[in-house]
Design an enzyme around this catalytic site. Structure first.
Site, PDB file in Angstrom:
ATOM      1  N   HIS A 148       0.160  -5.016 -10.834  1.00  0.00           N
ATOM      2  CA  HIS A 148      -1.247  -4.918 -10.460  1.00  0.00           C
ATOM      3  C   HIS A 148      -1.781  -6.193  -9.805  1.00  0.00           C
ATOM      4  CE1 HIS A 148      -0.984  -1.299 -12.766  1.00  0.00           C
ATOM      5  NE2 HIS A 148      -2.271  -1.033 -12.675  1.00  0.00           N
ATOM      6  N   GLY A 208       2.335  11.219  15.428  1.00  0.00           N
ATOM      7  CA  GLY A 208       3.723  10.815  15.600  1.00  0.00           C
ATOM      8  C   GLY A 208       4.350  10.561  14.236  1.00  0.00           C
ATOM      9  N   ASP A 261       7.861  21.432   9.560  1.00  0.00           N
ATOM     10  CA  ASP A 261       8.440  21.197   8.236  1.00  0.00           C
ATOM     11  C   ASP A 261       8.288  19.737   7.822  1.00  0.00           C
ATOM     12  OD1 ASP A 261       9.714  23.846   7.676  1.00  0.00           O
ATOM     13  OD2 ASP A 261      10.839  23.378   9.483  1.00  0.00           O
ATOM     14  N   GLU A 275      -4.148   7.411  -2.704  1.00  0.00           N
ATOM     15  CA  GLU A 275      -4.492   6.318  -1.802  1.00  0.00           C
ATOM     16  C   GLU A 275      -4.128   6.645  -0.359  1.00  0.00           C
ATOM     17  OE1 GLU A 275      -2.443   5.961  -4.420  1.00  0.00           O
ATOM     18  OE2 GLU A 275      -3.585   4.793  -5.887  1.00  0.00           O
ATOM     19  N   LEU A 306       4.891  11.354  10.781  1.00  0.00           N
ATOM     20  CA  LEU A 306       4.634  12.693  10.234  1.00  0.00           C
ATOM     21  C   LEU A 306       3.687  12.653   9.037  1.00  0.00           C
ATOM     22  CD1 LEU A 306       8.173  14.232  10.790  1.00  0.00           C
ATOM     23  CD2 LEU A 306       6.066  14.674  12.079  1.00  0.00           C
ATOM     24  N   PHE A 326      -2.529  -2.008  -4.402  1.00  0.00           N
ATOM     25  CA  PHE A 326      -2.185  -0.643  -3.997  1.00  0.00           C
ATOM     26  C   PHE A 326      -2.465  -0.381  -2.525  1.00  0.00           C
ATOM     27  CE2 PHE A 326      -3.193   0.270  -8.681  1.00  0.00           C
ATOM     28  CZ  PHE A 326      -1.914  -0.101  -9.056  1.00  0.00           C
ATOM     29  N   ILE A 372      14.369  23.825  10.764  1.00  0.00           N
ATOM     30  CA  ILE A 372      15.364  22.872  11.281  1.00  0.00           C
ATOM     31  C   ILE A 372      14.636  21.542  11.392  1.00  0.00           C
ATOM     32  CG2 ILE A 372      16.900  22.248  13.195  1.00  0.00           C
ATOM     33  CD1 ILE A 372      17.752  24.921  12.478  1.00  0.00           C
ATOM     34  N   HIS A 405      16.468  19.437  18.911  1.00  0.00           N
ATOM     35  CA  HIS A 405      15.257  18.739  18.445  1.00  0.00           C
ATOM     36  C   HIS A 405      14.803  17.633  19.382  1.00  0.00           C
ATOM     37  CE1 HIS A 405      12.375  16.806  15.705  1.00  0.00           C
ATOM     38  NE2 HIS A 405      12.931  15.667  16.078  1.00  0.00           N
ATOM     39  N   ARG A 436     -16.815  -8.143  -5.848  1.00  0.00           N
ATOM     40  CA  ARG A 436     -16.869  -6.673  -5.871  1.00  0.00           C
ATOM     41  C   ARG A 436     -18.289  -6.202  -6.197  1.00  0.00           C
ATOM     42  NH1 ARG A 436     -14.200  -4.361 -11.565  1.00  0.00           N
ATOM     43  NH2 ARG A 436     -15.002  -6.039 -12.865  1.00  0.00           N
ATOM     44  N   HIS A 449      -9.798  -6.692  -6.921  1.00  0.00           N
ATOM     45  CA  HIS A 449      -8.781  -7.205  -7.850  1.00  0.00           C
ATOM     46  C   HIS A 449      -7.737  -7.949  -7.026  1.00  0.00           C
ATOM     47  CE1 HIS A 449     -11.014  -4.364 -10.170  1.00  0.00           C
ATOM     48  NE2 HIS A 449     -10.373  -4.653 -11.276  1.00  0.00           N
ATOM     49  N   HIS A 464      11.188  15.908  23.066  1.00  0.00           N
ATOM     50  CA  HIS A 464      11.593  16.835  22.003  1.00  0.00           C
ATOM     51  C   HIS A 464      11.391  18.286  22.430  1.00  0.00           C
ATOM     52  CE1 HIS A 464      10.750  12.953  20.127  1.00  0.00           C
ATOM     53  NE2 HIS A 464      11.586  13.299  19.186  1.00  0.00           N
ATOM     54  N   ARG A 498     -12.419  -9.577  -8.825  1.00  0.00           N
ATOM     55  CA  ARG A 498     -12.961  -9.097 -10.079  1.00  0.00           C
ATOM     56  C   ARG A 498     -13.614 -10.255 -10.820  1.00  0.00           C
ATOM     57  NH1 ARG A 498      -9.492  -7.133 -15.264  1.00  0.00           N
ATOM     58  NH2 ARG A 498      -8.979  -9.339 -15.146  1.00  0.00           N
TER      59      ARG A 498
END
Lengths: 641, 641
Positions: B456, B111, B149, B395, B113, B420, B181, B251, B341, B444, B24, B502
């Site tokens: 969930h 690498g 950017d 997260e 981003l 999640f 750019i 680029h 937990r 959970h 690049h 849980r």
């Protein structure tokens, strides 16, 4: 009357949570005035036609506020009191978090924070696009979002908000329940930024108001006239009226009976469980219906006129959703050798001509993924007709926005490198949960992307995608199978991922677009007694065919192409045994993790895969390092035969 | 001299990319002055001690600028000219994107981003924490980030930036190569927001300067005195000096030879490939070394004094990294029934007392995941000594920041709900790639979270995590196995995920902390002739034991607990066969996707899993719906025996 309705929204919500024994009372008390104002004074909806294309959309991005939404939908007439009483029970219309296709009047499933906000940006894009392609003033609706601090902390909402600013989506009105309490406590630990300044920087118009209907209403009226997307901060008190108001203890647990009593007293509502102020409800319902039915009737008339005068008009096609593609009559020219990303470009452009619902873009990698509609222009604030969305480096928002486009009736596609599919996994899961026809296009599909190194080389991503319930993953071997993948996508309208190569591969005579629907099929048949079967996907089909050919003197090898593992697993046992008879040495060759492929082979030694991260180097060097070059694979197979 | 060095950095970078045939060039030409200023005038580093704890950190968040970083590291003395010549070749020290542990002087792999930016926030947190716990002024370094950017469009960088503002991390200095750019074209399509205003809203100090050493230098000097994290926008021209300057064509592809010639002429550098201006290089190196060695010697002396006067001082323990935990001498009290937990909370608090490197937090779910160090206080701008970080609902940044903490010498933990875990997948992959000892705590862990519904309820997340190369996933059955999981984590120091319930489960006599390292082991032995084996993990171990007990009149069943699939797969065949002899009906019971579990059973009918999304309802109702309640499972097993 206003006060009575809001009070009743609150007590119904609290009663629901109390009866269910779980839920989130905090937001139902803080945001009742907000949802009241939106529905009573602004929303255009029709309880008899809950999917009316020109209706206003409401997205409860703070999905844990479901009870409040259901109480509102009950007052609108979408739900019954019994529905409210079965809140959070199995098979009810009132699940723990709002679910699309379960509850009439719910415009999307929410719960994972940030998703609702970001998908609402997709809905706003859809409205702009549809309006621009509709000759008459038929399409003109707003997207209202109710979100909380948590939604705005999530990166995906920032990504989507930045894009909404660029695209000047003035049909998007976000109501921010600013109570400054989250699950773990006060947000002075976690969220001290100046939200209004941030949204101003993103090109939004911002307002801050108190938690009063008149103030909220005034801000919404201004928002409707704005040239920009609008964020209205409503300064609220979490769990207002409860003894635990303004603490995180009110966030996620039912109130005590003592608390409920004093709250009802404060709100001037009888103690009786699920008490309904019929007069108030009727007043509320009438308000909504009077306003909405006028718009609905106008729409119906205008649409009928439009359909008559424009039988082939865009909106007619859009609403019918029929594509009438004759797959038997396809004539596309294509060269003998082609990377499947290039095949895909030809194929998606071909189908885009026939199916006007294709609409999408790339996360700043269109030049590399080649997922671009050549004749359709770029979508932007000066050209809402364009069908290519420039998402910028915002993979996650791209996924969530695609969900919003699909929820609005489009067949969205989006693209990035396979290794970056991780960035949008939460959005892919939402597509799968809502069964939305989003086409995820992931290119640069193996370690042979070479020099860019392990961060850019997918290994476990195919396994990760295949493990998502309801997502159909295609990894076509060549042009024919790319055609077949798209045919299935267009017919099934299911959430799909199509996995494509940067490396060139032959376009074979033995491959078949028609067979893709079976998931796997024979591309090279044994001539006599079957010695072994090589299963391969994508670019590895060419390799498998070469091995079979090279070893044909000594072994009579069948090659099976398996463009879609899930689809093959859905076939009946007869077909599965026909393609993969039991008791034959069967290999699975795929340049990715073997995780999940053991189903097809009798011992793990027959899995020819890559179970570690890649390396930076020339593609041929990298393949050799992982014993995934042609010679190593042929040698390994020969040894095992 | 300054100009000569910058020109030489540019031409070396361009020659590297040209020789490799890929890379690049754009950023190497736009950002050369930036990296020069940071290294020549500010960085404290030691080429003979590249992991010196008090060194300044440099994170090339725009990882595609690797050539420029390597050219700089060559001039510092970390790399040879031969290293530069083997840019992007297999086994070189100069891979396509910067890789931690491959290249001396590279502080993290970048690498994808946004990851570099976000992990740098973790490094800044680590420095503040370490400084606060070190009695003397031994620790005092800055974290410099070079980003583009693309980094700032990614949601993860927003999340991390918001947190950096809250935490007032004034040791963080981000240099933003603002060339407007990106890969697909000009950012007027994709990134029009007011970045400076946004960072101001997040509580950062911001500067905007031209692409001149003097201007950049002045801004960095101000930044060092700031009370806030600092963003310095450097207005640059992508590919400055090239014929393709200021277009996206510069680029990601090598320049033409014609372009290289004219560029070298412009820069007053001889045409010769890999030309080195020795005088300039020496000048640059000396500048860095003079400044750094003074600090290094002072540090050495101060550290020796500190070690003498504080043999048990925090920094001594930190640097030695030894924990000396006697696992045989553990006395922890725990109740008979406990959700894992809760077991985890007891165990991690126990180990935190013995291992001072544990440091982490939760994404606004500490109240639910219980991953909290009770006696260690909260980390915040007024208490950098605190060991609990309030990540907010962020997260993804939590994962990336954890990587930054691990790169700085900590043993970070972080927590959210298992479903999640999708949000932080890209960060988990980076932990695995860099082999960092991050502990991901996901609670959970199945559909029996009940009422919160399918958004969930994790289904495919275990499969997704297990498919990541190098990540060790633990799903302990009870207290003993939770202890064992942590023991392995503390001994192995590998990227790990610990999956917790849980729901309450028994704490068994048959389970063993010691056996967790084997991945799987027998928790119930057959008494005579073995009829069947039930493999189970987590809460399902209790269920499996109950089934075995209930059926004992007719069947002699072995139960195998498999807290870590990966660890079991790493055992020798002998042990594997001992635990799971061939030819015995073997079942796998786990409340999640069967994807990847086929390895352990002879037919898919023996997989007792959940391969579809969950539903909202009482846990017992939901389990029944999916035939995952006790009665259904016992019935299924009985039928198959």
């Amino acid at each position: 009357m206003e006060k009575d309705i809001i009070a009743n929204l609150k007590t119904l919500s609290i009663d629901m949570i109390n009866k269910a024994g779980s839920g989130h009372p905090g937001i139902t008390l803080s945001a009742a005035s907000i949802i009241y104002t939106v529905y009573a004074n602004h929303m255009h909806i029709n309880i008899n036609d809950s999917k009316w294309v020109d209706r206003d959309r409401f997205v409860m991005s703070a999905g844990h506020g479901s009870a409040l939404l259901y109480a509102t939908l009950y007052m609108c007439g979408f739900l019954t009191l019994d529905d409210l009483k079965s809140f959070r029970q199995l098979n009810s219309k009132t699940p723990g978090h709002p679910e699309y296709n379960v509850t009439p009047g719910v415009d999307m499933s929410t719960g994972p924070l940030g998703q609702g906000f970001a998908s609402a940006v997709g809905m706003a894009i859809a409205e702009k696009h549809l309006q621009s392609l509709t000759e008459e003033e038929l399409i003109n609706y707003n997207i209202y979002v109710l979100c909380g601090d948590g939604d705005l902390m999530e990166g995906v909402s920032y990504e989507a908000a930045s894009l909404a600013g660029i695209l000047k989506l003035n049909n998007l009105i976000v109501l921010y329940d600013s109570n400054r309490i989250s699950l773990d406590g006060e947000t002075n630990h976690t969220f001290t930024e100046d939200v209004l300044e941030r949204f101003d920087a993103l090109g939004w118009q911002v307002f801050s108001v108190g938690n009063k209907v008149s103030e909220i209403d005034r801000a919404i009226n201004k928002a409707k006239k704005s040239d920009l997307p609008v964020l209205i901060e409503v300064k609220t008190i979490l769990g207002e009226g409860s003894l635990l108001a303004n603490t995180n203890k009110i966030h996620g647990k039912p109130l005590t009976s003592e608390d409920i009593s004093q709250l009802k007293q404060k709100l001037n509502i009888p103690e009786e469980e699920f008490y309904v102020n019929e007069e108030a409800v009727n007043y509320f319902k009438n308000k909504i219906m009077t306003r909405s039915s006028e718009k609905y009737l106008n729409y119906q008339k205008a649409y009928n006129d439009y359909e008559t005068s424009h039988p082939d008009g865009y909106l007619v096609k859009f609403i019918k959703g029929e594509t009438n593609i004759n797959f038997n009559d396809m004539t596309i020219d294509f060269p003998q050798m082609l990377a499947t990303r290039d095949s895909n470009q030809i194929v998606m452009n071909y189908f885009s001509e026939k199916n006007p619902l294709l609409f999408g873009g790339s996360a700043d990698l269109a030049s590399s993924t080649k997922a671009y509609l050549n004749d359709e222009g770029d979508f932007g604030p000066n050209n809402y007709k364009g069908k290519n969305i420039w998402y910028g480096v915002r993979e996650h928002a791209m996924g969530s926005i695609s969900n919003g486009l699909a929820l609005s009736g489009y067949l969205p596609f989006c693209s990035t490198f396979l290794t970056f599919s991780d960035y949008l996994k939460p959005a892919i899961r939402m597509s799968a949960l809502m069964e939305l026809p989003v086409v995820y296009i992931f290119t640069h599909d193996s370690i042979n992307v070479g020099e860019d190194g392990p961060t850019h080389q997918p290994v476990e991503q195919l396994a990760s995608l295949r493990s998502i319930p309801g997502l159909i993953v295609y990894r076509p071997a060549d042009f024919n199978e790319t055609v077949g993948s798209w045919q299935n996508i267009l017919i099934n309208k299911k959430p799909s991922a199509i996995i494509l190569s940067r490396a060139k591969t032959y376009n074979f005579k033995a491959t078949s677009n028609v067979m893709v629907k079976n998931g796997a099929y024979i591309v090279r048949r044994e001539t006599g007694k079957l010695s072994a079967i090589l299963i391969a996907t994508g670019t590895e089909v060419e390799l498998a065919l070469k091995v079979a050919e090279d070893l044909k003197k000594d072994y009579d090898i069948r090659v099976v192409s398996m463009p879609s593992v899930e689809s093959f697993k859905k076939q009946n046992k007869e077909y599965q045994y026909e393609v993969l008879p039991v008791g034959v040495k069967t290999f699975f060759i795929e340049a990715g993790s073997s995780f999940g492929l053991r189903d097809f082979v009798s011992s793990e030694k027959y899995l020819i895969n890559i179970n570690e991260f890649g390396a930076s180097g020339k593609p041929e060097d990298v393949l050799k390092k992982y014993n995934f070059d042609y010679d190593s694979i042929r040698k390994k197979i020969k040894e095992l035969l």
